[in-house]
Design a protein around this motif. Sequence first.
Motif, mmCIF file in Angstrom:
data_model
loop_
_atom_site.group_PDB
_atom_site.id
_atom_site.type_symbol
_atom_site.label_atom_id
_atom_site.label_comp_id
_atom_site.label_asym_id
_atom_site.label_seq_id
_atom_site.Cartn_x
_atom_site.Cartn_y
_atom_site.Cartn_z
ATOM 1 N N PHE A 260 34.972 5.109 -6.297
ATOM 2 C CA PHE A 260 34.601 5.303 -4.829
ATOM 3 C C PHE A 260 33.695 6.416 -4.597
ATOM 4 C CE2 PHE A 260 38.798 2.647 -5.328
ATOM 5 C CZ PHE A 260 38.604 1.652 -4.527
ATOM 6 N N SER B 138 34.080 -14.699 -0.866
ATOM 7 C CA SER B 138 34.960 -13.643 -0.968
ATOM 8 C C SER B 138 36.232 -13.908 -1.526
ATOM 9 C CB SER B 138 34.962 -12.896 0.046
ATOM 10 O OG SER B 138 35.917 -13.618 1.124
ATOM 11 N N GLN C 223 35.144 1.600 -0.090
ATOM 12 C CA GLN C 223 34.536 0.501 -0.899
ATOM 13 C C GLN C 223 34.005 1.156 -2.482
ATOM 14 O OE1 GLN C 223 31.106 -0.974 1.515
ATOM 15 N NE2 GLN C 223 32.543 -2.460 2.412
ATOM 16 N N CYS C 224 33.896 0.127 -3.279
ATOM 17 C CA CYS C 224 33.509 0.424 -4.780
ATOM 18 C C CYS C 224 32.880 -0.696 -5.179
ATOM 19 C CB CYS C 224 34.639 0.824 -5.409
ATOM 20 S SG CYS C 224 35.621 -0.301 -6.066
ATOM 21 N N PRO C 225 32.040 -0.680 -6.076
ATOM 22 C CA PRO C 225 31.306 -1.859 -6.955
ATOM 23 C C PRO C 225 32.362 -2.229 -7.937
ATOM 24 C CG PRO C 225 30.330 0.279 -7.533
ATOM 25 C CD PRO C 225 31.243 0.533 -6.394
ATOM 26 N N ASP D 209 32.539 -5.791 -10.467
ATOM 27 C CA ASP D 209 32.050 -7.017 -11.330
ATOM 28 C C ASP D 209 33.305 -7.828 -11.688
ATOM 29 O OD1 ASP D 209 29.571 -5.955 -10.928
ATOM 30 O OD2 ASP D 209 29.083 -5.703 -13.107
ATOM 31 N N GLY E 22 29.813 -7.649 -7.263
ATOM 32 C CA GLY E 22 30.285 -7.575 -5.966
ATOM 33 C C GLY E 22 30.872 -6.271 -5.230
ATOM 34 N N THR E 23 31.383 -6.193 -4.206
ATOM 35 C CA THR E 23 32.075 -5.037 -3.726
ATOM 36 C C THR E 23 33.541 -5.263 -3.210
ATOM 37 O OG1 THR E 23 29.792 -4.735 -2.926
ATOM 38 C CG2 THR E 23 31.592 -3.518 -1.769
ATOM 39 N N THR F 286 36.618 -3.864 -1.141
ATOM 40 C CA THR F 286 36.921 -3.133 0.135
ATOM 41 C C THR F 286 38.330 -3.110 0.372
ATOM 42 O OG1 THR F 286 34.699 -3.761 0.981
ATOM 43 C CG2 THR F 286 36.401 -2.839 2.313
ATOM 44 N N TRP G 32 37.192 -8.897 -2.172
ATOM 45 C CA TRP G 32 36.081 -8.739 -2.904
ATOM 46 C C TRP G 32 34.933 -9.835 -2.575
ATOM 47 C CZ3 TRP G 32 33.716 -12.017 -6.308
ATOM 48 C CH2 TRP G 32 32.873 -11.571 -7.325
ATOM 49 N N ARG G 33 33.778 -9.220 -2.271
ATOM 50 C CA ARG G 33 32.771 -9.923 -1.686
ATOM 51 C C ARG G 33 31.726 -10.050 -2.762
ATOM 52 N NH1 ARG G 33 33.240 -11.646 3.354
ATOM 53 N NH2 ARG G 33 34.672 -10.556 4.717
ATOM 54 N N LYS H 25 28.025 -9.735 -4.434
ATOM 55 C CA LYS H 25 26.837 -8.964 -3.831
ATOM 56 C C LYS H 25 25.684 -9.951 -3.387
ATOM 57 C CE LYS H 25 23.912 -5.175 -5.250
ATOM 58 N NZ LYS H 25 23.383 -4.241 -6.445
#
Length: 223
Positions: free
Chosen positions: A109, A156, A181-183, A185, A191-192, A194, A218-219, A221
């Motif tokens: 993060f 998501s 938030q953080c990346p 995969d 994705g990201t 949150t 999770w969404r 990207k």
Amino acid sequence: MQLPTRHLKPVTIRRPGQADVQADAILFQKHDPSARGLKIHDPEFKTPSWRGMFQRDAPIQEAGYTVIDAQGRTFTPDGDPEDPGGQGVALVVRLNPAAERTRLQSLTFTLPGALVRQPGTGNMVSSSAGSLTVTARLTHSNDPHVVQLVGADSASTAIIGRWGTLEHPTLTPPGLNDGSQCPLDVDGQPGTLTIMLAWPDEDLKTEQQFGARWVGIWRVKKT
């Protein structure tokens, strides 16, 4: 009275942030005849539960520990120890040996810093105070209440998470809050993730043993 020493084997009782404690115990598998995990449409790899029989003075009265046997296997308790017959001879606790099978995620993060004025626009924006990498266990959730809570849609996924590992569960790391938030995969799909809302356990022992719980989304990207 005490357990017969000829049957006892050395084990290590570990608590995060504390020195390991050596103890003697008898660990054995418990037969479970249930058919859970045999459904073809919803398969599950079933692990037989274990029992641990400890000396009455073993430090296992409070949750938040793991047991490591002489072979290096890690066990986590899922209940309070019992004193069979109230005889004060031994403590028996149910154990789960699946720690090494748990999927872990390393999440990084970006922590918000002080407000600074953005060049060009003059807007006040949050600067970066560095990054924080933490370990978490994530589970996809189809619970309609969780899905609605985080606002998940076709692009998501609703997530329930716990901080730390089974051997080292933690409370919510300092600096993280709603909206962090953080990346992340998922199967190669960027994705990201949150954090949407803290969702503490009603049972304090569950949180102490398995780490603080939270929900998020999770969404995928956008490209």
